[in-house]
Design a protein around this motif. Structure first.
Motif, PDB file in Angstrom:
ATOM      1  N   ASN A  70     -12.132  -1.421   5.974  1.00 12.04           N
ATOM      2  CA  ASN A  70     -11.474  -1.553   4.667  1.00 12.04           C
ATOM      3  C   ASN A  70     -11.727  -2.939   4.079  1.00 12.04           C
ATOM      4  O   ASN A  70     -11.821  -3.932   4.810  1.00 12.04           O
ATOM      5  CB  ASN A  70      -9.959  -1.365   4.823  1.00 12.04           C
ATOM      6  CG  ASN A  70      -9.601   0.103   4.959  1.00 12.04           C
ATOM      7  OD1 ASN A  70     -10.243   0.959   4.341  1.00 12.04           O
ATOM      8  ND2 ASN A  70      -8.610   0.379   5.788  1.00 12.04           N
ATOM      9  N   ALA A  71     -11.778  -2.978   2.760  1.00 12.45           N
ATOM     10  CA  ALA A  71     -11.947  -4.268   2.074  1.00 12.45           C
ATOM     11  C   ALA A  71     -10.699  -5.128   2.284  1.00 12.45           C
ATOM     12  O   ALA A  71      -9.603  -4.603   2.551  1.00 12.45           O
ATOM     13  CB  ALA A  71     -12.161  -4.019   0.587  1.00 12.45           C
ATOM     14  N   ASP A  72     -10.865  -6.416   2.168  1.00 14.26           N
ATOM     15  CA  ASP A  72      -9.724  -7.332   2.348  1.00 14.26           C
ATOM     16  C   ASP A  72      -8.556  -6.959   1.430  1.00 14.26           C
ATOM     17  O   ASP A  72      -7.389  -6.950   1.825  1.00 14.26           O
ATOM     18  CB  ASP A  72     -10.155  -8.774   2.049  1.00 14.26           C
ATOM     19  CG  ASP A  72     -11.105  -9.303   3.116  1.00 14.26           C
ATOM     20  OD1 ASP A  72     -11.057  -8.785   4.247  1.00 14.26           O
ATOM     21  OD2 ASP A  72     -11.877 -10.218   2.814  1.00 14.26           O
ATOM     22  N   GLU A  73      -8.881  -6.656   0.181  1.00 12.44           N
ATOM     23  CA  GLU A  73      -7.831  -6.303  -0.783  1.00 12.44           C
ATOM     24  C   GLU A  73      -7.058  -5.080  -0.311  1.00 12.44           C
ATOM     25  O   GLU A  73      -5.820  -5.058  -0.319  1.00 12.44           O
ATOM     26  CB  GLU A  73      -8.451  -6.046  -2.163  1.00 12.44           C
ATOM     27  CG  GLU A  73      -7.414  -5.612  -3.189  1.00 12.44           C
ATOM     28  CD  GLU A  73      -7.999  -5.298  -4.554  1.00 12.44           C
ATOM     29  OE1 GLU A  73      -9.238  -5.271  -4.673  1.00 12.44           O
ATOM     30  OE2 GLU A  73      -7.207  -5.086  -5.481  1.00 12.44           O
ATOM     31  N   ASP A  74      -7.789  -4.031   0.125  1.00  9.33           N
ATOM     32  CA  ASP A  74      -7.145  -2.791   0.570  1.00  9.33           C
ATOM     33  C   ASP A  74      -6.296  -3.045   1.817  1.00  9.33           C
ATOM     34  O   ASP A  74      -5.230  -2.451   1.995  1.00  9.33           O
ATOM     35  CB  ASP A  74      -8.197  -1.715   0.867  1.00  9.33           C
ATOM     36  CG  ASP A  74      -9.012  -1.401  -0.387  1.00  9.33           C
ATOM     37  OD1 ASP A  74      -8.487  -1.641  -1.488  1.00  9.33           O
ATOM     38  OD2 ASP A  74     -10.165  -0.959  -0.243  1.00  9.33           O
ATOM     39  N   ARG A  75      -6.788  -3.896   2.680  1.00  5.53           N
ATOM     40  CA  ARG A  75      -6.063  -4.221   3.920  1.00  5.53           C
ATOM     41  C   ARG A  75      -4.676  -4.797   3.574  1.00  5.53           C
ATOM     42  O   ARG A  75      -3.670  -4.464   4.180  1.00  5.53           O
ATOM     43  CB  ARG A  75      -6.896  -5.246   4.715  1.00  5.53           C
ATOM     44  CG  ARG A  75      -6.454  -5.497   6.139  1.00  5.53           C
ATOM     45  CD  ARG A  75      -7.503  -6.322   6.845  1.00  5.53           C
ATOM     46  NE  ARG A  75      -8.814  -5.662   6.810  1.00  5.53           N
ATOM     47  CZ  ARG A  75      -9.147  -4.634   7.602  1.00  5.53           C
ATOM     48  NH1 ARG A  75      -8.322  -4.199   8.523  1.00  5.53           N
ATOM     49  NH2 ARG A  75     -10.323  -4.059   7.498  1.00  5.53           N
ATOM     50  N   ILE A  76      -4.667  -5.628   2.547  1.00  2.00           N
ATOM     51  CA  ILE A  76      -3.403  -6.275   2.153  1.00  2.00           C
ATOM     52  C   ILE A  76      -2.478  -5.271   1.462  1.00  2.00           C
ATOM     53  O   ILE A  76      -1.303  -5.141   1.812  1.00  2.00           O
ATOM     54  CB  ILE A  76      -3.692  -7.475   1.216  1.00  2.00           C
ATOM     55  CG1 ILE A  76      -4.208  -8.641   2.053  1.00  2.00           C
ATOM     56  CG2 ILE A  76      -2.450  -7.897   0.452  1.00  2.00           C
ATOM     57  CD1 ILE A  76      -4.534  -9.868   1.277  1.00  2.00           C
ATOM     58  N   THR A  77      -2.981  -4.571   0.465  1.00  2.00           N
ATOM     59  CA  THR A  77      -2.099  -3.690  -0.304  1.00  2.00           C
ATOM     60  C   THR A  77      -1.618  -2.498   0.532  1.00  2.00           C
ATOM     61  O   THR A  77      -0.523  -1.983   0.310  1.00  2.00           O
ATOM     62  CB  THR A  77      -2.791  -3.193  -1.595  1.00  2.00           C
ATOM     63  OG1 THR A  77      -4.084  -2.712  -1.252  1.00  2.00           O
ATOM     64  CG2 THR A  77      -2.931  -4.308  -2.596  1.00  2.00           C
ATOM     65  N   ALA A  78      -2.414  -2.105   1.530  1.00  2.00           N
ATOM     66  CA  ALA A  78      -1.988  -0.976   2.375  1.00  2.00           C
ATOM     67  C   ALA A  78      -0.845  -1.383   3.304  1.00  2.00           C
ATOM     68  O   ALA A  78      -0.060  -0.550   3.761  1.00  2.00           O
ATOM     69  CB  ALA A  78      -3.173  -0.484   3.203  1.00  2.00           C
ATOM     70  N   ALA A  79      -0.713  -2.666   3.552  1.00  2.00           N
ATOM     71  CA  ALA A  79       0.304  -3.126   4.509  1.00  2.00           C
ATOM     72  C   ALA A  79       1.718  -3.025   3.944  1.00  2.00           C
ATOM     73  O   ALA A  79       2.689  -2.885   4.680  1.00  2.00           O
ATOM     74  CB  ALA A  79       0.012  -4.567   4.916  1.00  2.00           C
ATOM     75  N   LEU A  80       1.826  -3.117   2.629  1.00  2.00           N
ATOM     76  CA  LEU A  80       3.162  -3.054   2.029  1.00  2.00           C
ATOM     77  C   LEU A  80       3.145  -2.100   0.849  1.00  2.00           C
ATOM     78  O   LEU A  80       2.306  -2.228  -0.048  1.00  2.00           O
ATOM     79  CB  LEU A  80       3.608  -4.445   1.565  1.00  2.00           C
ATOM     80  CG  LEU A  80       4.069  -5.392   2.677  1.00  2.00           C
ATOM     81  CD1 LEU A  80       4.198  -6.789   2.142  1.00  2.00           C
ATOM     82  CD2 LEU A  80       5.389  -4.930   3.267  1.00  2.00           C
ATOM     83  N   ASP A  81       4.081  -1.177   0.864  1.00  2.00           N
ATOM     84  CA  ASP A  81       4.103  -0.124  -0.133  1.00  2.00           C
ATOM     85  C   ASP A  81       4.373  -0.669  -1.536  1.00  2.00           C
ATOM     86  O   ASP A  81       5.265  -1.478  -1.722  1.00  2.00           O
ATOM     87  CB  ASP A  81       5.227   0.863   0.253  1.00  2.00           C
ATOM     88  CG  ASP A  81       4.759   2.281   0.056  1.00  2.00           C
ATOM     89  OD1 ASP A  81       3.528   2.444  -0.036  1.00  2.00           O
ATOM     90  OD2 ASP A  81       5.616   3.173  -0.014  1.00  2.00           O
ATOM     91  N   GLY A  82       3.584  -0.221  -2.498  1.00  2.00           N
ATOM     92  CA  GLY A  82       3.891  -0.517  -3.901  1.00  2.00           C
ATOM     93  C   GLY A  82       3.362  -1.847  -4.406  1.00  2.00           C
ATOM     94  O   GLY A  82       3.383  -2.100  -5.602  1.00  2.00           O
TER      95      GLY A  82
END
Ligand code: FES
Length: 323
Positions: free
Chosen positions: A132-144
């Protein structure tokens, strides 16, 4: 031609160079020797008294009337009436007045709900089975939560993630992630509330994690050098093309000095202050935003704005976290 001004200060002497014909009050203001100037240099209050030796223009009848002939004979002049036409010596009196303002009182319990927040997330490190891209890794960790579309933030992402083994703190404005910091910095979140009075500027530092007031600091508003009341100050801003930005810079410098004192006193970085709220009368807030206030002073008395506004700190040149 330039001249030298020798300034007798409390602990010695200072020397400044000044162009011929410079107004003495402007020279003093530009160099932070603040006199009492309730009329803002309009020559009507008689308060900008200073002892001078050297060649200046001759005192006019109006100046003598305001100051008194006896004072003129003793070497005193009204700074706003004088222009510098030789090397001179001046003796500014130490008029530093303590700001006296009630800054403590009864506090209400309020639900802590700051505009900004921080969340620490230890992320799973990528490997060949997780690309996963860095951005996706971050946003997937916390909902919303979603990442601000900001090219500088994207540029900083990979470096920050790698710096502390993918343990990062997200700095959010509502649901929007506006910065990523390496490690756990969640305990480091301060806010500032500033009351810009015509006479005094009072600043309150708050810990936005604990919801507690950490410190208070107040100073006299240095814009008083342009006049004691709002009308004199508006008048000043109408004098030349630069005078509004002089007024704006004076309050911004004052606020930044206050931020520096509060940061040093509480052993925090100024960039640990993530949110600042300013309150003041309409004229003070126009000067803060570098907006022309002339309309407030003349009929039909129309300000540019009276509503609340939110800006990036960097756009106001306020020295807190630029995000
Ligand atoms: Fe008022 Fe000089 S007379 S500032």
């Amino acid at each position: 031609m330039d001249y030298t001004v020798k300034i007798h200060i409390k602990n010695g002497l200072e020397y400044k160079t000044v162009p011929e014909g410079q107004n003495l009050l402007k020279f003093l203001n530009d160099n932070s020797y603040i006199l009492k100037t309730p009329c803002g240099g309009n020559g009507t209050c008689g308060k900008c008294r200073i002892k001078v030796s050297g060649l200046l223009d001759k005192p006019t009848e109006a100046e003598k009337k305001l100051l008194g002939v006896e004072q003129v004979e003793k070497g005193y002049r009204l700074a706003c009436y004088c222009h510098i036409n030789s090397n001179i010596e001046i003796y500014p009196e130490d008029k530093q007045e303590e700001a006296k303002i009630i800054t403590y009182g009864r506090q209400r319990k309020v639900k802590l709900n700051p505009l900004v927040s921080k969340k620490f997330i230890p992320l799973k490190q990528p490997d060949i089975s997780d690309q996963n891209a860095d951005e996706d890794r971050i946003t997937a960790a916390l909902d919303g939560l979603y990442l601000d579309s900001n090219i500088r933030l994207l540029g900083k992402l990979t470096k920050t993630l790698k710096h502390d083994d993918y343990k990062v703190t997200l700095f959010c404005e509502g649901k929007k992630i506006i910065d990523v910091e390496s490690g756990d910095t969640t305990g480091n979140l301060f806010g500032l509330a500033v009351d810009i009075g015509t006479t005094t500027v009072a600043a309150y530092l708050f810990d936005l994690v604990l919801g507690e007031r950490t410190d208070v600091f107040s100073v006299l508003n240095p814009q008083r050098k342009y006049g004691a009341d709002v009308i004199s100050r508006i008048d000043y801003t109408m004098k030349s093309a630069d005078s509004l930005s002089d007024m704006n810079k004076t309050i911004i410098d004052c606020i930044n000095n206050v931020i520096s004192v509060l940061s040093q006193r509480n052993n925090i970085k100024n960039t640990s202050i993530y949110e600042a709220a300013f309150a003041g009368n309409t004229t003070m807030l126009h000067f803060l935003m570098n907006l022309p206030a002339a309309g407030i002073a003349v009929s039909p008395f129309i300000p540019v704005t009276t509503g609340p506004h939110t800006f990036k700190a960097i756009d106001l040149s306020i020295d807190i976290n630029p995000k």
